[in-house]
Write an enzyme that holds these catalytic residues in place. Structure first.
Site, mmCIF file in Angstrom:
data_model
loop_
_atom_site.group_PDB
_atom_site.id
_atom_site.type_symbol
_atom_site.label_atom_id
_atom_site.label_comp_id
_atom_site.label_asym_id
_atom_site.label_seq_id
_atom_site.Cartn_x
_atom_site.Cartn_y
_atom_site.Cartn_z
ATOM 1 N N SER A 258 1.105 -1.192 0.149
ATOM 2 C CA SER A 258 -0.310 0.112 0.086
ATOM 3 C C SER A 258 0.903 1.262 -0.003
ATOM 4 O O SER A 258 2.107 0.828 0.048
ATOM 5 C CB SER A 258 -1.053 0.420 1.360
ATOM 6 O OG SER A 258 -0.033 0.314 2.469
ATOM 7 N N LYS A 259 0.118 1.750 -0.288
ATOM 8 C CA LYS A 259 0.734 3.971 -0.762
ATOM 9 C C LYS A 259 1.694 4.051 1.167
ATOM 10 O O LYS A 259 2.684 4.458 0.745
ATOM 11 C CB LYS A 259 0.134 4.720 0.060
ATOM 12 C CG LYS A 259 -0.666 5.224 -1.211
ATOM 13 C CD LYS A 259 -0.971 7.075 -1.111
ATOM 14 C CE LYS A 259 -1.914 6.434 -2.621
ATOM 15 N NZ LYS A 259 -3.000 6.988 -2.008
#
Ligand code: GLU
Length: 490
Positions: A258-259
């Site tokens: 994820s980010k």
């Protein structure tokens, strides 16, 4: 290999909620490769039925990411096609008709429960520790009279799909094999919301059918939706497409990528200087392999060997070092014009601090200097800075090599200048021959001579091989750089 009888049609169905994530793009690549391998169609469909999560510009950046990485599509929101429109918010009539069909057939019902009631229900189920949390079918058997009363009051309702309360739903998944789901574990889910928008389940099934999709490749996180989709297809009396659920991409800490793990969007990798063909190669290896050993594939290679059946069930780990390594391999294998084009693009996105703007001709000239030295395209600019600098500022300290003094260095540079001025040709092998001869004629060490010349010509501690560098600079610029260095040593 899956036997393909009809022309396959695969879709990639992004929800425009933000920046295109690596996981989404891997799904798109798998669908595209399979379609291309079997001369099928690749379709893009925008799933924007969750209007609250819509992000401005997300469709555009998704399409930009896909085309940057090398995908093309046969039908889509930007180019239309035989089943247009390809944006779900423009297809609401279709879903409303479908919901009406389900209602008429008794496979769905109208639910008037207020959000507060549903919240309380969920809360009570959670407090009681119930294993199946879901709708309690409060409105499932409401009389027509009661419904008319509520309609008269203008009450809002959703359309809920009536899940069978017994039996099993089955799917023979291309990746996960035969799967069984107990229907009783699934509640009557919302198919059409009160604002007339469909939920993902209804829209996805209606569109896959309407768009004649033959194979659905989508993330494994959608496995839990399978029984709902199986029952929807059954209720409509439609054949199901084949499904391939894809393993999740994890970060090295084994959490879903994820980010917060840094770059997670495709454009971040573009900006890091990754070649699109390397990213396509790497992402394809996340969950697929040809033979467990081959790692280097061009997009053309992949489009001729890719198969959904060789997709693995285990989650894949995204390893940035591996991507960078593979990127180096792709850079090495790229033709000179391809590499020049890629470097020029990279400099367009992220202009380096050069005095002269790099034109195509000069960018092509520098390729031989860097071809074997780059891990990413961004490594090129610092190596070739000198080519695009108006007047190289050599460092006096670095001009004078160990074991030499200022005046010996000056003499050496003058001698070199005279010899270089007299050469018939200024190509790297002539330069090498001449300068090595000079070292042996005059007794200076090759390392000293070339070290000084490197500083004079490039002003860089690290540069490409000096003979090639001087060839690219050309005689005029090389000689004036040497003159300038001699000047500095006065
Ligand atoms: N819109 C869904 C997503 O963005 C697509 C799921 C599917 O491919 O069916 O994940």
């Amino acid at each position: 290999m899956t036997k393909i009888t009809n022309r396959p049609r695969l879709r990639f169905a992004p929800s425009p909620t933000g920046n295109p994530h690596i996981g989404n793009v891997r799904t798109a690549i798998f669908a595209w490769l399979f379609a291309r391998r079997h001369d099928g169609d690749f379709i893009i469909r925008v799933e924007d039925t969750d209007q609250g999560r819509r992000a401005a510009g997300a469709v555009e950046s998704m399409l930009e990411s896909l085309s940057w990485i090398g995908l093309d599509w046969d039908e889509g929101p930007d180019i239309g096609g035989q089943f247009a429109p390809y944006t779900q918010s423009e297809r609401l009539d279709l879903y409303q008709d479908a919901a009406q069909r389900l209602l008429s057939a008794g496979r769905a019902y109208r639910c008037f429960c207020a959000p507060e009631r549903l919240d309380n229900l969920r809360h009570a189920q959670q407090t009681r520790g119930e294993s199946s949390i879901g709708y309690d079918r409060h409105c499932a058997f409401m009389s027509d009279t009661r419904q008319r009363e509520l309609d008269a009051k203008g009450a809002e309702y959703v359309v809920r799909f009536r899940m069978p309360q017994s039996g099993i739903s089955t799917l023979d998944d291309i990746v996960f094999g035969p799967l069984q789901f107990e229907n009783a574990l699934y509640d009557d889910f919302v198919a059409l919301k009160s604002d007339g928008f469909p939920t993902y389940h209804l829209a996805s099934v209606v569109d896959d059918h309407a768009m004649r999709i033959t194979h659905v490749a989508r993330g494994k996180e959608w496995l839990s939706s399978v029984p709902r989709h199986v029952q929807l297809y059954d209720a409509f009396g439609w054949d199901m497409p084949l499904f391939a659920h894809l393993p999740i991409i994890l970060a090295t800490d084994r959490a879903k990528l994820s980010k917060r793990h840094g770059a997670a969007s495709v454009m971040d990798y573009r900006d890091m200087g990754i070649l699109p063909e390397a990213l396509m190669n790497y992402l394809t290896l996340l969950g697929w392999s040809l033979d467990d050993k081959t790692e280097f594939f061009t997009p053309q290679d992949l489009a001729s060997v890719f198969d959904l059946e060789r997709i693995s069930r285990s989650d894949a780990v995204f390893d940035l070092d591996k991507l960078i390594w593979l990127n180096g391999q792709h850079i090495r294998q790229a033709s000179a014009p391809r590499l020049a084009e890629a470097i020029a693009k990279c400099w367009e996105y992220d202009p380096p601090p050069f005095d002269t703007a790099p034109d195509n001709g000069r960018t092509a000239d520098i390729v031989p200097l860097v071809h074997n030295r780059l891990k990413t395209l961004r490594d090129a600019a610092p190596l070739v800075q000198f080519v695009f600098t108006d007047g190289v500022e050599a460092d006096t300290g670095r001009l004078v090599q160990r074991g030499m003094d200022i005046s010996a260095t000056r003499e050496m540079l003058r001698d070199a200048r005279d010899r270089l001025a007299r050469l018939d040709s200024f190509d790297s092998s002539t330069l090498e021959r001449e300068l090595r001869a000079m070292a042996s004629d005059t007794g200076v060490k090759v390392g000293q001579l070339l070290g000084t010349l490197r500083e004079a010509a490039t002003g860089q501690k690290v540069s490409p091989p000096i003979f090639e560098s001087m060839e690219v600079l050309g005689r005029g610029r090389t000689l004036s750089a040497i003159d300038k260095a001699v000047e500095r040593l006065r």
